[in-house]
Motif scaffolding. Structure first.
Motif, PDB file in Angstrom:
ATOM      1  N   VAL A  27       0.823  -1.204   0.000  1.00 48.99           N
ATOM      2  CA  VAL A  27       0.000   0.000   0.000  1.00 48.99           C
ATOM      3  C   VAL A  27       0.854   1.249   0.000  1.00 48.99           C
ATOM      4  CG1 VAL A  27      -1.924   1.243   0.990  1.00 48.99           C
ATOM      5  CG2 VAL A  27      -1.798  -1.231   1.298  1.00 48.99           C
ATOM      6  N   LEU A  28       1.519   1.542   1.095  1.00 43.89           N
ATOM      7  CA  LEU A  28       2.301   2.772   1.182  1.00 43.89           C
ATOM      8  C   LEU A  28       3.516   2.560   2.054  1.00 43.89           C
ATOM      9  CD1 LEU A  28      -0.543   5.376   1.867  1.00 43.89           C
ATOM     10  CD2 LEU A  28       0.672   5.090  -0.270  1.00 43.89           C
ATOM     11  N   CYS A  29       4.598   3.252   1.752  1.00 42.41           N
ATOM     12  CA  CYS A  29       5.759   3.272   2.626  1.00 42.41           C
ATOM     13  C   CYS A  29       5.711   4.551   3.445  1.00 42.41           C
ATOM     14  CB  CYS A  29       7.037   3.158   1.808  1.00 42.41           C
ATOM     15  SG  CYS A  29       7.249   1.499   1.103  1.00 42.41           S
ATOM     16  N   GLN A  34       3.156   9.610   5.158  1.00 41.83           N
ATOM     17  CA  GLN A  34       3.283  10.964   5.699  1.00 41.83           C
ATOM     18  C   GLN A  34       2.641  11.978   4.759  1.00 41.83           C
ATOM     19  OE1 GLN A  34       7.351  12.377   6.071  1.00 41.83           O
ATOM     20  NE2 GLN A  34       6.830  13.500   7.940  1.00 41.83           N
ATOM     21  N   ALA A  35       2.899  11.845   3.475  1.00 44.26           N
ATOM     22  CA  ALA A  35       2.318  12.752   2.489  1.00 44.26           C
ATOM     23  C   ALA A  35       0.792  12.624   2.452  1.00 44.26           C
ATOM     24  CB  ALA A  35       2.898  12.468   1.103  1.00 44.26           C
ATOM     25  N   LEU A  36       0.290  11.391   2.583  1.00 40.76           N
ATOM     26  CA  LEU A  36      -1.146  11.167   2.575  1.00 40.76           C
ATOM     27  C   LEU A  36      -1.818  11.914   3.719  1.00 40.76           C
ATOM     28  CD1 LEU A  36      -2.998   7.815   2.047  1.00 40.76           C
ATOM     29  CD2 LEU A  36      -3.555   9.246   3.999  1.00 40.76           C
ATOM     30  N   PHE A  37      -1.277  11.778   4.935  1.00 40.14           N
ATOM     31  CA  PHE A  37      -1.918  12.424   6.085  1.00 40.14           C
ATOM     32  C   PHE A  37      -1.764  13.944   6.045  1.00 40.14           C
ATOM     33  CE2 PHE A  37      -1.973   8.101   7.642  1.00 40.14           C
ATOM     34  CZ  PHE A  37      -3.213   8.055   8.262  1.00 40.14           C
ATOM     35  N   VAL A 102       2.286  13.357  19.569  1.00 36.69           N
ATOM     36  CA  VAL A 102       3.342  13.134  18.578  1.00 36.69           C
ATOM     37  C   VAL A 102       2.729  12.668  17.263  1.00 36.69           C
ATOM     38  CG1 VAL A 102       5.343  11.713  17.957  1.00 36.69           C
ATOM     39  CG2 VAL A 102       5.118  12.587  20.290  1.00 36.69           C
ATOM     40  N   ASP A 103       3.158  13.268  16.166  1.00 37.25           N
ATOM     41  CA  ASP A 103       2.719  12.831  14.848  1.00 37.25           C
ATOM     42  C   ASP A 103       3.796  13.177  13.826  1.00 37.25           C
ATOM     43  OD1 ASP A 103      -0.314  11.986  13.786  1.00 37.25           O
ATOM     44  OD2 ASP A 103       0.987  12.777  12.224  1.00 37.25           O
ATOM     45  N   PHE A 104       3.827  12.413  12.718  1.00 34.71           N
ATOM     46  CA  PHE A 104       4.837  12.699  11.689  1.00 34.71           C
ATOM     47  C   PHE A 104       4.324  13.657  10.622  1.00 34.71           C
ATOM     48  CE2 PHE A 104       3.958   8.763   8.721  1.00 34.71           C
ATOM     49  CZ  PHE A 104       2.625   9.114   8.664  1.00 34.71           C
ATOM     50  N   SER A 105       3.049  14.085  10.758  1.00 31.95           N
ATOM     51  CA  SER A 105       2.450  14.982   9.781  1.00 31.95           C
ATOM     52  C   SER A 105       2.407  16.416  10.294  1.00 31.95           C
ATOM     53  CB  SER A 105       1.026  14.513   9.432  1.00 31.95           C
ATOM     54  OG  SER A 105       0.325  15.506   8.720  1.00 31.95           O
ATOM     55  N   LYS A 106       3.152  17.301   9.658  1.00 32.68           N
ATOM     56  CA  LYS A 106       3.147  18.706  10.052  1.00 32.68           C
ATOM     57  C   LYS A 106       1.758  19.321   9.911  1.00 32.68           C
ATOM     58  CE  LYS A 106       7.916  20.080   9.039  1.00 32.68           C
ATOM     59  NZ  LYS A 106       8.788  20.983   8.233  1.00 32.68           N
ATOM     60  N   GLU A 107       1.047  18.934   8.866  1.00 30.14           N
ATOM     61  CA  GLU A 107      -0.269  19.516   8.623  1.00 30.14           C
ATOM     62  C   GLU A 107      -1.279  19.084   9.679  1.00 30.14           C
ATOM     63  OE1 GLU A 107      -0.791  21.855   6.462  1.00 30.14           O
ATOM     64  OE2 GLU A 107       1.307  21.710   5.841  1.00 30.14           O
ATOM     65  N   GLN A 108      -1.214  17.819  10.083  1.00 30.62           N
ATOM     66  CA  GLN A 108      -2.103  17.354  11.147  1.00 30.62           C
ATOM     67  C   GLN A 108      -1.802  18.092  12.446  1.00 30.62           C
ATOM     68  OE1 GLN A 108      -4.671  15.292  11.090  1.00 30.62           O
ATOM     69  NE2 GLN A 108      -4.474  14.077   9.233  1.00 30.62           N
ATOM     70  N   GLY A 207     -15.905  12.789  -2.949  1.00 37.00           N
ATOM     71  CA  GLY A 207     -16.528  14.101  -2.985  1.00 37.00           C
ATOM     72  C   GLY A 207     -15.617  15.211  -2.503  1.00 37.00           C
ATOM     73  N   TYR A 208     -14.612  14.842  -1.733  1.00 44.85           N
ATOM     74  CA  TYR A 208     -13.614  15.801  -1.254  1.00 44.85           C
ATOM     75  C   TYR A 208     -12.347  15.774  -2.109  1.00 44.85           C
ATOM     76  CZ  TYR A 208     -16.199  16.616   3.107  1.00 44.85           C
ATOM     77  OH  TYR A 208     -17.146  16.985   4.045  1.00 44.85           O
ATOM     78  N   GLY A 209     -12.388  15.005  -3.193  1.00 43.34           N
ATOM     79  CA  GLY A 209     -11.212  14.875  -4.040  1.00 43.34           C
ATOM     80  C   GLY A 209     -10.147  13.979  -3.464  1.00 43.34           C
ATOM     81  N   LEU A 210     -10.554  13.046  -2.581  1.00 38.59           N
ATOM     82  CA  LEU A 210      -9.581  12.214  -1.872  1.00 38.59           C
ATOM     83  C   LEU A 210      -9.840  10.721  -2.092  1.00 38.59           C
ATOM     84  CD1 LEU A 210      -9.521  14.199   1.494  1.00 38.59           C
ATOM     85  CD2 LEU A 210      -7.717  14.176  -0.240  1.00 38.59           C
ATOM     86  N   GLU A 211     -10.319  10.374  -3.266  1.00 41.97           N
ATOM     87  CA  GLU A 211     -10.634   8.972  -3.548  1.00 41.97           C
ATOM     88  C   GLU A 211      -9.413   8.071  -3.364  1.00 41.97           C
ATOM     89  OE1 GLU A 211     -12.231   6.128  -7.219  1.00 41.97           O
ATOM     90  OE2 GLU A 211     -11.807   8.256  -7.555  1.00 41.97           O
ATOM     91  N   LYS A 212      -8.306   8.444  -3.965  1.00 40.68           N
ATOM     92  CA  LYS A 212      -7.101   7.610  -3.905  1.00 40.68           C
ATOM     93  C   LYS A 212      -6.580   7.500  -2.477  1.00 40.68           C
ATOM     94  CE  LYS A 212      -3.489   9.150  -6.116  1.00 40.68           C
ATOM     95  NZ  LYS A 212      -2.591   9.462  -7.241  1.00 40.68           N
ATOM     96  N   GLU A 213      -6.675   8.610  -1.728  1.00 40.14           N
ATOM     97  CA  GLU A 213      -6.158   8.619  -0.360  1.00 40.14           C
ATOM     98  C   GLU A 213      -6.919   7.655   0.550  1.00 40.14           C
ATOM     99  OE1 GLU A 213      -4.732  12.386  -2.172  1.00 40.14           O
ATOM    100  OE2 GLU A 213      -6.539  11.168  -2.266  1.00 40.14           O
TER     101      GLU A 213
END
Length: 259
Positions: A27-29, A34-37, A102-108, A207-213
């Protein structure tokens, strides 16, 4: 980075029974996750409410309750995302306690910090947000009185290292509470889960443009551990006891492990 499906079997020191250690699960590395979240951060909370019909708030309160966090404690919310569990923990430990998210996502973390500034309870001032990896915790041994982890373990690329890290930073006798989708061994719960993802989760996310995510959910659950395997993983990481609870008809699960 391309995803790989190679797995290695390696026993822990002092144990003859090996557990699966993922080198880089399908699925994802790590970088992709990180980019997904980071991408889904702006709508993450709205989607959680919509997709679970608000039930995720109940599950998170259960996870915090199982952690045993109490007034004055120093606690960790690992893979904290936008901060739901951290805020609940801060209410448990009060103004004299301390919560680290703690999280690896700056945006979160940015969303979590913004939410913190909009809240007026004094206890919320005790939360500190830290950008970091669940596989390399920047804390000393036996540092925390309790740990929560909501929908994070399934998304790390090495379950064992994450569990060992939680064991290391917990004080003896303290608990970690890990909430996530349940990988059921029953066909009914599995069928319902798959139907919900295909017919509710993905269409709404689209609907949010996040189908692949959000399509990754089904595969990530398939690659996750069953409740029994999670209990074994915790025990092999050093925890004194571990119990996995199925909730919401087996759609969700919560591992409670005591150091």
């Amino acid at each position: 980075m391309a995803a790989s499906s190679h797995l290695s079997l390696r026993p822990l020191p002092g144990h003859n029974r090996p557990i699966f250690r993922s080198i880089c699960r399908p699925v994802l590395c790590a970088a992709d996750r990180q980019a997904l979240f980071n991408r889904i951060a702006p709508v993450y909370d709205n989607l959680n409410d919509m997709l679970s019909l608000g039930q995720h708030r109940i599950w998170k309160r259960m996870a915090v309750s199982w952690s045993g966090a109490k007034e004055g404690d120093n606690v960790l919310d690992l893979c904290c995302g936008s901060g739901d569990l951290a805020f609940l923990l801060s209410e448990k430990v009060g103004p004299k306690g301390k919560v680290i998210g703690v999280d690896f996502s700056k945006e979160q973390l940015s969303v979590a910090s913004s939410r913190q500034h909009l809240r007026s309870k004094a206890c919320y001032n005790n939360i500190k947000w830290v950008e970091g990896s669940a596989l390399d915790l920047p804390f000393s041994d036996c540092y925390f009185d309790a740990i929560t982890m909501g929908y994070g373990l399934r998304n790390v690329i090495d379950f064992r290292t994450a569990m060992e890290g939680m064991y290391r930073v917990l004080k003896p006798g303290s608990k970690t509470s890990v909430l996530d989708f349940n990988k059921s061994t029953g066909t009914l719960a599995t069928s319902i889960q798959e139907w919900m993802i295909d017919n509710v989760v993905v269409p709404v996310a689209t609907g949010y443009g996040l189908e692949k995510e959000y399509k990754y959910l089904e595969s990530s659950i398939q690659e996750f551990l069953t409740g029994t395997d999670l209990e074994k993983l915790a025990l092999e990481a050093g925890f004194a006891n571990a119990k996995h609870f199925e909730i919401s008809g087996g759609l969700m699960g919560n591992l409670v492990a005591t150091r």
